[in-house]
Design a protein around this motif. Structure first.
Motif, mmCIF file in Angstrom:
data_model
loop_
_atom_site.group_PDB
_atom_site.id
_atom_site.type_symbol
_atom_site.label_atom_id
_atom_site.label_comp_id
_atom_site.label_asym_id
_atom_site.label_seq_id
_atom_site.Cartn_x
_atom_site.Cartn_y
_atom_site.Cartn_z
ATOM 1 N N LYS A 90 47.460 43.300 -7.449
ATOM 2 C CA LYS A 90 47.426 42.523 -8.783
ATOM 3 C C LYS A 90 48.389 41.540 -8.667
ATOM 4 C CE LYS A 90 46.392 40.856 -12.645
ATOM 5 N NZ LYS A 90 47.887 40.010 -12.956
ATOM 6 N N SER A 92 50.525 38.375 -10.605
ATOM 7 C CA SER A 92 50.651 38.069 -12.066
ATOM 8 C C SER A 92 50.103 36.601 -12.239
ATOM 9 C CB SER A 92 52.369 37.795 -12.478
ATOM 10 O OG SER A 92 52.970 36.820 -11.626
ATOM 11 N N GLU A 102 45.543 44.258 -14.453
ATOM 12 C CA GLU A 102 46.686 45.216 -14.450
ATOM 13 C C GLU A 102 46.590 46.737 -14.830
ATOM 14 O OE1 GLU A 102 49.757 41.609 -15.998
ATOM 15 O OE2 GLU A 102 49.318 43.332 -17.368
ATOM 16 N N PHE A 117 51.784 45.202 -7.429
ATOM 17 C CA PHE A 117 52.030 44.206 -8.156
ATOM 18 C C PHE A 117 52.878 43.126 -7.936
ATOM 19 C CE2 PHE A 117 53.999 42.115 -12.117
ATOM 20 C CZ PHE A 117 52.675 41.245 -12.619
ATOM 21 N N PHE A 137 51.892 46.145 -20.253
ATOM 22 C CA PHE A 137 52.233 46.142 -18.905
ATOM 23 C C PHE A 137 53.612 47.208 -18.493
ATOM 24 C CE2 PHE A 137 54.343 44.222 -15.102
ATOM 25 C CZ PHE A 137 53.552 44.706 -14.338
#
Length: 371
Positions: A90, A92, A102, A117, A137
């Motif tokens: 994932k 940003s 997320e 991430f 998050f």
């Protein structure tokens, strides 16, 4: 774990650089991953007019899946498909369903699957979390197997570790020699200094200070401004608007102007160790690069020999005033040699493979910057 990973990658866009500064980064990394035997499916939303402003067809080195931004059924289908991947990423700043993605990619964890991430704007993410302690998050960070970042060096690594990240590895911008390389000059891009960047709130003041002020100091020089959003902005008379410059035109622009300017966004300048994509695009074309000063610049290019560094618009103007064609070529060629030797996306992918537990190949360098 062996080579040949199936990687599901949720990002902003692979096929369009329109209002999408991460496009070059994604393309270089994913093309290099493909060359190492990995299979990447890139999931991106149909949003922000990017599909209408594509600058490339679906590549043969990645599978592209476009999902609608209308309702969540389509993105949920993509998440279900990604369940079969070995690595789920994932990124940003997808711009659509970020909070949903997320959280939901973490539901795909199973034995043999790693979830990453990949923060393509770590300084902005970390500043957001600092200012909003209740950001959902924050609680998710420790659940990811890895956090990879576009830049930031030790300050970003320390900040993510403080948030509970299991592992944080900067995977810096780099050069893809197959897309950014020396090219013939084009008359419309000739000038003394070119700057390419969209008009963004957290960069505009620095564009004013480093580019427009320099233009005012050198009224007899020709300055070129490329990127979206500048149409209504008053400019000095010696600044030519280029509008959106497509990725396939970047080589010609970098090779046509005597010098190319890089200006970091506010947050990246504060954290340092975050060379922008433009740094490696320009170096890959053998362009003479002038950059605003940032902490860690010498880890990528040597100031004075491979890059010119400025701390103000006045210093930018002085560099331009003194720069001869011969000196510009010398600096550009030195930068090209440096990035080919140590800063290609194959070098970066070796770091990714090491972080994921794979053996690294020969694409390493003693000059590589690893935080």
């Amino acid at each position: 774990m062996s080579r040949g990973l199936r990687i599901a990658f949720f990002g902003s866009s692979l096929v369009s650089a329109y209002w999408n500064g991460a496009a070059t980064y994604y393309r270089g990394l994913i093309r290099a991953l493909h060359s190492r035997g990995h299979r990447v499916t890139f999931y991106e939303p149909d949003a922000f007019g990017r599909q209408q402003h594509r600058d490339m067809a679906d590549p043969n080195w990645a599978r592209v899946v476009v999902y609608t931004e209308q309702g969540t059924a389509d993105v949920e289908r993509c998440l279900e498909e990604a369940r079969h991947a070995d690595v789920v990423v994932k990124a940003s700043g997808v711009g659509v369903f970020d909070a949903l993605l997320e959280a939901r990619v973490l539901d795909l964890k199973r034995p043999g699957t790693q979830v990453v991430f990949w923060d393509v704007d770590a300084p902005a993410t970390l500043e957001r979390l600092e200012h909003h302690p209740d950001d959902p998050f924050r609680a998710l960070v420790p659940r990811y197997d890895h956090v990879f970042t576009y830049g930031g060096g030790e300050p970003v690594v320390s900040a993510y570790r403080a948030l509970g990240a299991r592992q944080c590895v900067p995977i810096y911008n780099a050069l893809d020699p197959s897309t950014h390389h020396p090219a013939p000059m084009e008359a419309r891009f000739t000038g003394d200094l070119a700057f390419l960047g969209n008009r963004l709130p957290d960069r505009e003041a620095r564009v004013e200070a480093f580019f427009l002020k320099a233009a005012e100091h050198l009224p007899g020089a020709r300055f070129l401004l490329g990127g979206s959003g500048w149409e209504a902005r008053p400019l000095p008379s010696n600044v030519t608007r280029l509008g959106h410059v497509y990725t396939h035109e970047h080589n010609a622009l970098n090779c046509s102007a005597r010098a190319v300017l890089n200006i970091h966004r506010d947050s990246m300048a504060r954290f340092g160790f975050s060379p922008a994509t433009r740094v490696f695009e320009a170096a890959g074309a053998g362009a003479c690069l002038i950059t605003d000063a940032f902490l860690g610049v010498e880890l990528f290019l040597e100031p004075g020999r491979e890059v010119l560094v400025a701390r103000s618009g006045e210093e930018v103007a002085e560099h331009v005033r003194r720069l001869t064609d011969a000196e510009a070529r010398r600096i550009g060629q030195a930068a090209l040699r440096r990035v080919l030797a140590g800063h290609t996306y194959l070098h970066r992918v070796s770091q990714v493979e090491a972080a994921l537990g794979l053996r690294t190949g020969s694409a390493t360098t003693t000059r590589e910057c690893v935080a």
